[in-house]
Design a protein around this motif. Structure first.
Motif, PDB file in Angstrom:
ATOM      1  N   LEU A  60      78.385 -33.617  17.631  1.00  0.00           N
ATOM      2  CA  LEU A  60      78.937 -32.283  17.863  1.00  0.00           C
ATOM      3  C   LEU A  60      78.233 -31.603  19.038  1.00  0.00           C
ATOM      4  CD1 LEU A  60      80.999 -30.184  17.078  1.00  0.00           C
ATOM      5  CD2 LEU A  60      79.373 -29.249  15.422  1.00  0.00           C
ATOM      6  N   VAL A  61      76.923 -31.774  19.133  1.00  0.00           N
ATOM      7  CA  VAL A  61      76.207 -31.184  20.279  1.00  0.00           C
ATOM      8  C   VAL A  61      76.721 -31.796  21.587  1.00  0.00           C
ATOM      9  CG1 VAL A  61      73.953 -31.057  21.423  1.00  0.00           C
ATOM     10  CG2 VAL A  61      74.140 -30.506  18.988  1.00  0.00           C
ATOM     11  N   GLU A  62      76.920 -33.111  21.587  1.00  0.00           N
ATOM     12  CA  GLU A  62      77.449 -33.769  22.800  1.00  0.00           C
ATOM     13  C   GLU A  62      78.841 -33.253  23.153  1.00  0.00           C
ATOM     14  OE1 GLU A  62      75.196 -37.892  21.680  1.00  0.00           O
ATOM     15  OE2 GLU A  62      77.359 -38.015  22.091  1.00  0.00           O
ATOM     16  N   LEU A  63      79.651 -33.064  22.129  1.00  0.00           N
ATOM     17  CA  LEU A  63      81.010 -32.553  22.348  1.00  0.00           C
ATOM     18  C   LEU A  63      80.955 -31.163  22.988  1.00  0.00           C
ATOM     19  CD1 LEU A  63      83.835 -32.647  19.651  1.00  0.00           C
ATOM     20  CD2 LEU A  63      83.503 -30.671  21.114  1.00  0.00           C
ATOM     21  N   ILE A  64      80.048 -30.324  22.475  1.00  0.00           N
ATOM     22  CA  ILE A  64      79.919 -28.960  23.000  1.00  0.00           C
ATOM     23  C   ILE A  64      79.412 -28.991  24.442  1.00  0.00           C
ATOM     24  CG2 ILE A  64      78.567 -26.828  22.767  1.00  0.00           C
ATOM     25  CD1 ILE A  64      78.838 -27.202  19.689  1.00  0.00           C
ATOM     26  N   VAL A  65      78.423 -29.846  24.704  1.00  0.00           N
ATOM     27  CA  VAL A  65      77.902 -29.964  26.069  1.00  0.00           C
ATOM     28  C   VAL A  65      79.014 -30.388  27.027  1.00  0.00           C
ATOM     29  CG1 VAL A  65      76.425 -31.389  27.556  1.00  0.00           C
ATOM     30  CG2 VAL A  65      75.483 -30.411  25.442  1.00  0.00           C
ATOM     31  N   GLU A  66      79.766 -31.386  26.626  1.00  0.00           N
ATOM     32  CA  GLU A  66      80.722 -32.011  27.543  1.00  0.00           C
ATOM     33  C   GLU A  66      82.010 -31.208  27.703  1.00  0.00           C
ATOM     34  OE1 GLU A  66      79.824 -34.607  29.269  1.00  0.00           O
ATOM     35  OE2 GLU A  66      81.721 -34.633  30.381  1.00  0.00           O
ATOM     36  N   HIS A  67      82.479 -30.570  26.655  1.00  0.00           N
ATOM     37  CA  HIS A  67      83.846 -30.037  26.687  1.00  0.00           C
ATOM     38  C   HIS A  67      83.974 -28.519  26.618  1.00  0.00           C
ATOM     39  CE1 HIS A  67      85.666 -33.998  26.642  1.00  0.00           C
ATOM     40  NE2 HIS A  67      84.825 -34.342  25.684  1.00  0.00           N
ATOM     41  N   THR A  68      82.957 -27.809  26.115  1.00  0.00           N
ATOM     42  CA  THR A  68      83.101 -26.348  26.068  1.00  0.00           C
ATOM     43  C   THR A  68      82.786 -25.763  27.433  1.00  0.00           C
ATOM     44  OG1 THR A  68      80.812 -25.861  25.426  1.00  0.00           O
ATOM     45  CG2 THR A  68      82.382 -26.345  23.652  1.00  0.00           C
ATOM     46  N   HIS A  69      83.297 -24.549  27.642  1.00  0.00           N
ATOM     47  CA  HIS A  69      83.053 -23.897  28.927  1.00  0.00           C
ATOM     48  C   HIS A  69      82.562 -22.473  28.720  1.00  0.00           C
ATOM     49  CE1 HIS A  69      83.328 -23.332  33.206  1.00  0.00           C
ATOM     50  NE2 HIS A  69      83.675 -22.100  32.908  1.00  0.00           N
ATOM     51  N   THR A  70      81.490 -22.120  29.423  1.00  0.00           N
ATOM     52  CA  THR A  70      80.885 -20.802  29.270  1.00  0.00           C
ATOM     53  C   THR A  70      80.737 -20.077  30.599  1.00  0.00           C
ATOM     54  OG1 THR A  70      79.607 -21.721  27.413  1.00  0.00           O
ATOM     55  CG2 THR A  70      78.919 -19.579  28.229  1.00  0.00           C
ATOM     56  N   CYS A  71      80.594 -20.827  31.697  1.00  0.00           N
ATOM     57  CA  CYS A  71      80.276 -20.244  33.015  1.00  0.00           C
ATOM     58  C   CYS A  71      81.305 -19.190  33.449  1.00  0.00           C
ATOM     59  CB  CYS A  71      80.215 -21.363  34.052  1.00  0.00           C
ATOM     60  SG  CYS A  71      79.975 -20.786  35.742  1.00  0.00           S
ATOM     61  N   TYR A  72      80.794 -18.013  33.854  1.00  0.00           N
ATOM     62  CA  TYR A  72      81.656 -16.924  34.315  1.00  0.00           C
ATOM     63  C   TYR A  72      82.420 -17.292  35.589  1.00  0.00           C
ATOM     64  CZ  TYR A  72      79.754 -13.329  31.165  1.00  0.00           C
ATOM     65  OH  TYR A  72      79.418 -12.577  30.081  1.00  0.00           O
ATOM     66  N   LEU A  73      81.835 -18.203  36.385  1.00  0.00           N
ATOM     67  CA  LEU A  73      82.457 -18.527  37.677  1.00  0.00           C
ATOM     68  C   LEU A  73      83.445 -19.680  37.572  1.00  0.00           C
ATOM     69  CD1 LEU A  73      79.361 -18.135  40.037  1.00  0.00           C
ATOM     70  CD2 LEU A  73      81.040 -16.426  39.309  1.00  0.00           C
ATOM     71  N   GLY A  74      83.608 -20.230  36.381  1.00  0.00           N
ATOM     72  CA  GLY A  74      84.591 -21.290  36.188  1.00  0.00           C
ATOM     73  C   GLY A  74      84.185 -22.609  36.825  1.00  0.00           C
ATOM     74  N   ASP A  75      82.880 -22.809  37.016  1.00  0.00           N
ATOM     75  CA  ASP A  75      82.398 -24.005  37.705  1.00  0.00           C
ATOM     76  C   ASP A  75      82.416 -25.212  36.758  1.00  0.00           C
ATOM     77  OD1 ASP A  75      80.793 -26.050  38.810  1.00  0.00           O
ATOM     78  OD2 ASP A  75      79.630 -24.603  39.968  1.00  0.00           O
ATOM     79  N   ARG A  76      83.219 -26.224  37.097  1.00  0.00           N
ATOM     80  CA  ARG A  76      83.231 -27.479  36.317  1.00  0.00           C
ATOM     81  C   ARG A  76      82.760 -28.648  37.182  1.00  0.00           C
ATOM     82  NH1 ARG A  76      83.097 -27.215  31.051  1.00  0.00           N
ATOM     83  NH2 ARG A  76      84.046 -29.277  30.808  1.00  0.00           N
ATOM     84  N   THR A  77      82.089 -28.353  38.290  1.00  0.00           N
ATOM     85  CA  THR A  77      81.667 -29.440  39.182  1.00  0.00           C
ATOM     86  C   THR A  77      80.198 -29.801  38.993  1.00  0.00           C
ATOM     87  OG1 THR A  77      81.199 -27.840  40.936  1.00  0.00           O
ATOM     88  CG2 THR A  77      83.379 -28.866  40.947  1.00  0.00           C
ATOM     89  N   HIS A  78      79.368 -28.835  38.574  1.00  0.00           N
ATOM     90  CA  HIS A  78      77.950 -29.113  38.394  1.00  0.00           C
ATOM     91  C   HIS A  78      77.655 -29.407  36.922  1.00  0.00           C
ATOM     92  CE1 HIS A  78      78.071 -26.731  42.161  1.00  0.00           C
ATOM     93  NE2 HIS A  78      77.148 -27.591  42.536  1.00  0.00           N
ATOM     94  N   ARG A  79      77.172 -30.648  36.656  1.00  0.00           N
ATOM     95  CA  ARG A  79      76.878 -31.067  35.289  1.00  0.00           C
ATOM     96  C   ARG A  79      75.373 -30.990  35.057  1.00  0.00           C
ATOM     97  NH1 ARG A  79      75.685 -33.192  30.681  1.00  0.00           N
ATOM     98  NH2 ARG A  79      77.183 -34.487  29.551  1.00  0.00           N
ATOM     99  N   HIS A  80      74.978 -30.251  34.033  1.00  0.00           N
ATOM    100  CA  HIS A  80      73.575 -30.117  33.658  1.00  0.00           C
ATOM    101  C   HIS A  80      73.388 -30.725  32.264  1.00  0.00           C
ATOM    102  CE1 HIS A  80      73.488 -26.933  36.829  1.00  0.00           C
ATOM    103  NE2 HIS A  80      74.696 -26.677  36.351  1.00  0.00           N
ATOM    104  N   ALA A  81      72.152 -30.758  31.796  1.00  0.00           N
ATOM    105  CA  ALA A  81      71.886 -31.272  30.440  1.00  0.00           C
ATOM    106  C   ALA A  81      72.635 -30.465  29.391  1.00  0.00           C
ATOM    107  CB  ALA A  81      70.387 -31.230  30.155  1.00  0.00           C
ATOM    108  N   TRP A  82      72.893 -29.188  29.695  1.00  0.00           N
ATOM    109  CA  TRP A  82      73.540 -28.280  28.735  1.00  0.00           C
ATOM    110  C   TRP A  82      75.041 -28.148  28.971  1.00  0.00           C
ATOM    111  CZ3 TRP A  82      75.502 -24.670  32.001  1.00  0.00           C
ATOM    112  CH2 TRP A  82      74.821 -24.472  33.209  1.00  0.00           C
ATOM    113  N   GLY A  83      75.559 -28.844  29.976  1.00  0.00           N
ATOM    114  CA  GLY A  83      76.999 -28.799  30.218  1.00  0.00           C
ATOM    115  C   GLY A  83      77.329 -28.440  31.656  1.00  0.00           C
TER     116      GLY A  83
END
Ligand code: ZN
Length: 253
Positions: free
Chosen positions: A203-226
């Motif tokens: 579940l933690v991996e799913l949240i890291v990989e698929h949820t989105h929180t960033c205000y700027l809508g950035d899906r290009t930079h992948r960090h340990a937290w997503g």
């Protein structure tokens, strides 16, 4: 209003306000572990970035495929048009403005009345669908201090909606007193109890990989937290919480 695990199962069905972010995904996991029938709702109000709306569909799909026990409980998903919010508010989430604090002490990401409107619409839908509990990821320990996320506001809304619709609604706020590290830990714990082997990590991996929180809508930079810009307040909060979650429990403050 967070229910203890031992609470009697008077309530068996829930509608989760599900945006596709870390918090609402954790709330959805909790609802799926607690209620027999769970539906989801989100609002399209002209967000600057539609990645969150896409993220929620990906999260729903992954939850269904990786957590079979929960898949059987997950019902319809509802996306409501709340574009009217864009007509009454000027804020950084719907307009191209820089994030800053206003003289009121609130960040300019605050959309006046947004959560009140969302809860009212959710209750109206829950009424029609025969769902008893509204689950929302609002939190008083968050950085923003949004007044429509506070515990007293939720209690007042629960009373107003129950009286105004003559139907007893419960507003369940599992994250109200948790910080972001504890929210990650809650997700891990829910995954562990899901019946899936190593479900906590899954579940933690799913949240890291698929949820989105960033205000700027950035899906290009992948960090340990997503994925995210790593700079905006939402990214900073999520990153710090994840870092503290990964630290051994004994060294946590
Ligand atoms: Zn960001």
């Amino acid at each position: 209003m967070t229910l203890p695990a031992s609470a009697p199962r008077i309530h068996t069905s829930a509608l989760v306000l599900f945006s596709g972010g870390q918090d609402s995904t954790t709330c959805l996991a909790q609802a799926l572990s607690r209620y027999e029938r769970v539906e989801t709702i989100a609002f399209d109000y002209g967000q600057r970035h539609r990645v969150e709306l896409d993220a929620r569909l990906n999260v729903l799909r992954e939850l269904q495929s990786r957590f079979p026990r929960w898949a059987g409980r997950l019902g319809e998903d509802h996306l409501l048009d709340a574009a009217v919010l864009g007509q009454v508010s000027e804020c950084a989430l719907t307009r191209d403005m820089a994030f800053e604090m206003e003289s009121s002490g609130l960040p300019n990401t605050f959309v006046p009345g947004r959560n009140l409107l969302f809860l009212t619409l959710a209750a109206a839908l829950a009424y029609r669908r025969g769902l008893q509990v509204l689950v929302t990821g609002v939190c008083e320990t968050d950085f923003s201090g949004y007044p429509d996320c506070r515990d007293d506001t939720m209690k007042a809304m629960q009373l107003a909606l129950s009286l105004g619709m003559d139907r007893r609604f419960l507003i369940d706020t599992p994250l109200m007193w948790l910080d972001k590290a504890e929210t990650w830990a809650l997700a891990h714990s829910l995954g562990e109890q899901s019946g899936v082997p190593r479900g906590g990590d899954a579940l933690v991996e799913l949240i890291v990989e698929h949820t989105h929180t960033c205000y700027l809508g950035d899906r290009t930079h992948r960090h340990a937290w997503g994925y995210g810009c790593g700079q905006c307040p939402a990214c900073v909060l999520r990153a710090r919480g994840h870092e503290r979650f990964l630290q051994p429990r004994t060294s946590r403050a």
